[in-house]
Design a protein around this motif. Structure first.
Motif, PDB file in Angstrom:
ATOM      1  N   ARG A  50      41.363  17.724  11.405  1.00 52.09           N
ATOM      2  CA  ARG A  50      41.209  16.800   9.863  1.00 52.09           C
ATOM      3  C   ARG A  50      39.765  17.417   9.249  1.00 52.09           C
ATOM      4  O   ARG A  50      39.956  17.789   7.906  1.00 52.09           O
ATOM      5  CB  ARG A  50      41.495  15.704  10.157  1.00 52.09           C
ATOM      6  N   LEU A  51      39.012  17.397   9.891  1.00 50.59           N
ATOM      7  CA  LEU A  51      37.558  17.579   8.863  1.00 50.59           C
ATOM      8  C   LEU A  51      37.423  19.287   8.389  1.00 50.59           C
ATOM      9  O   LEU A  51      36.793  19.336   7.463  1.00 50.59           O
ATOM     10  CB  LEU A  51      36.703  17.283   9.505  1.00 50.59           C
ATOM     11  N   ALA A  52      37.178  20.209  10.331  1.00 50.13           N
ATOM     12  CA  ALA A  52      38.274  20.704   9.394  1.00 50.13           C
ATOM     13  C   ALA A  52      38.754  22.027   8.614  1.00 50.13           C
ATOM     14  O   ALA A  52      38.623  23.629   8.662  1.00 50.13           O
ATOM     15  CB  ALA A  52      37.425  22.281  11.591  1.00 50.13           C
ATOM     16  N   THR A  53      39.999  21.512   8.563  1.00 47.41           N
ATOM     17  CA  THR A  53      40.887  22.124   7.496  1.00 47.41           C
ATOM     18  C   THR A  53      40.401  23.198   6.431  1.00 47.41           C
ATOM     19  O   THR A  53      39.932  22.060   5.619  1.00 47.41           O
ATOM     20  CB  THR A  53      41.905  21.183   7.610  1.00 47.41           C
ATOM     21  N   GLY A  54      40.770  23.554   5.861  1.00 49.26           N
ATOM     22  CA  GLY A  54      39.797  24.877   5.380  1.00 49.26           C
ATOM     23  C   GLY A  54      39.336  25.143   5.051  1.00 49.26           C
ATOM     24  O   GLY A  54      37.801  25.549   4.071  1.00 49.26           O
ATOM     25  N   HIS A  55      38.493  25.402   6.299  1.00 43.70           N
ATOM     26  CA  HIS A  55      37.198  25.979   6.474  1.00 43.70           C
ATOM     27  C   HIS A  55      37.605  27.498   7.644  1.00 43.70           C
ATOM     28  O   HIS A  55      38.426  27.677   8.451  1.00 43.70           O
ATOM     29  CB  HIS A  55      35.986  25.026   8.022  1.00 43.70           C
ATOM     30  N   ASP A  56      36.620  28.253   6.816  1.00 46.50           N
ATOM     31  CA  ASP A  56      36.803  29.458   8.008  1.00 46.50           C
ATOM     32  C   ASP A  56      36.212  29.543   9.500  1.00 46.50           C
ATOM     33  O   ASP A  56      36.448  30.156  10.120  1.00 46.50           O
ATOM     34  CB  ASP A  56      35.727  30.661   7.220  1.00 46.50           C
ATOM     35  N   ALA A  57      35.073  28.963   9.365  1.00 54.10           N
ATOM     36  CA  ALA A  57      34.200  28.403  10.482  1.00 54.10           C
ATOM     37  C   ALA A  57      33.687  26.893  10.794  1.00 54.10           C
ATOM     38  O   ALA A  57      33.607  26.777   9.813  1.00 54.10           O
ATOM     39  CB  ALA A  57      33.124  30.028  10.675  1.00 54.10           C
ATOM     40  N   ALA A  58      33.197  27.338  12.202  1.00 54.68           N
ATOM     41  CA  ALA A  58      32.918  25.828  12.535  1.00 54.68           C
ATOM     42  C   ALA A  58      30.916  26.023  13.429  1.00 54.68           C
ATOM     43  O   ALA A  58      31.235  26.794  13.928  1.00 54.68           O
ATOM     44  CB  ALA A  58      33.675  24.753  13.341  1.00 54.68           C
ATOM     45  N   ILE A  59      30.383  25.215  13.150  1.00 54.62           N
ATOM     46  CA  ILE A  59      29.545  24.999  13.512  1.00 54.62           C
ATOM     47  C   ILE A  59      29.260  23.710  14.383  1.00 54.62           C
ATOM     48  O   ILE A  59      29.375  22.805  13.875  1.00 54.62           O
ATOM     49  CB  ILE A  59      27.938  25.350  13.089  1.00 54.62           C
ATOM     50  N   VAL A  60      28.826  23.574  16.357  1.00 55.40           N
ATOM     51  CA  VAL A  60      29.362  22.274  16.468  1.00 55.40           C
ATOM     52  C   VAL A  60      28.084  22.297  16.527  1.00 55.40           C
ATOM     53  O   VAL A  60      26.924  22.796  17.550  1.00 55.40           O
ATOM     54  CB  VAL A  60      30.181  21.853  17.737  1.00 55.40           C
TER      55      VAL A  60
END
Length: 145
Positions: A50-60
């Motif tokens: 849900r939070l990541a939808t629409g993003h190209d990349a993620a940083i954790v």
């Protein structure tokens, strides 16, 4: 040469490393979503998606002192492995502060003889997590500890 701006979500954006990641990504012109504990559990694949939808990349850049590391980090890795591909996020960068974790002797990992002082730590509490849960086939993982 013009660089392409990306949409990046930072899980753990309220912590020391997460704040630095947010600031650096914004400085480089990326659109950044700062996600913290109040936004959803990073151990829940549905919340991650849900939070990541629409993003190209993620940083954790997450840590929970209330949960043992050997339980928390594999749960995070499983949630990311399921949630990020569902959100169509193709790149994950995992960062952390493993070098400041205490060893069995109580000394900090960064003070252990043989640990490199530059270029990051060669070991990490989270390193086994992607292998244990199975690396996602549609998300590229990068780690820096």
């Amino acid at each position: 040469m013009e660089t392409k701006s990306s949409r990046i979500i930072v899980f753990g954006a309220g912590g020391r490393v997460g704040r630095a990641a947010v600031a650096e990504a914004r400085r480089r012109g990326h659109e950044v979503t700062a996600a913290g504990r109040a936004d959803g559990k990073v151990t829940d694949p549905a919340a991650v998606a849900r939070l990541a939808t629409g993003h190209d990349a993620a940083i954790v850049a997450v840590y929970d002192p209330e949960v043992p590391a050997h339980e928390f980090f594999p749960a995070v890795a499983r949630a990311l492995a399921e949630g990020l591909p569902a959100a169509k996020v193709k790149r994950l960068v995992s960062v952390g502060l493993a070098s400041v974790l205490p060893t069995a002797s109580g000394d900090l990992l960064m003070d252990t003889p043989g640990i490199r002082r530059s270029g990051g730590s060669p070991v990490s509490a989270t390193a086994p997590a992607p292998r244990r849960c199975g690396r996602p086939r549609r998300t590229r993982w990068t780690g820096w500890y």
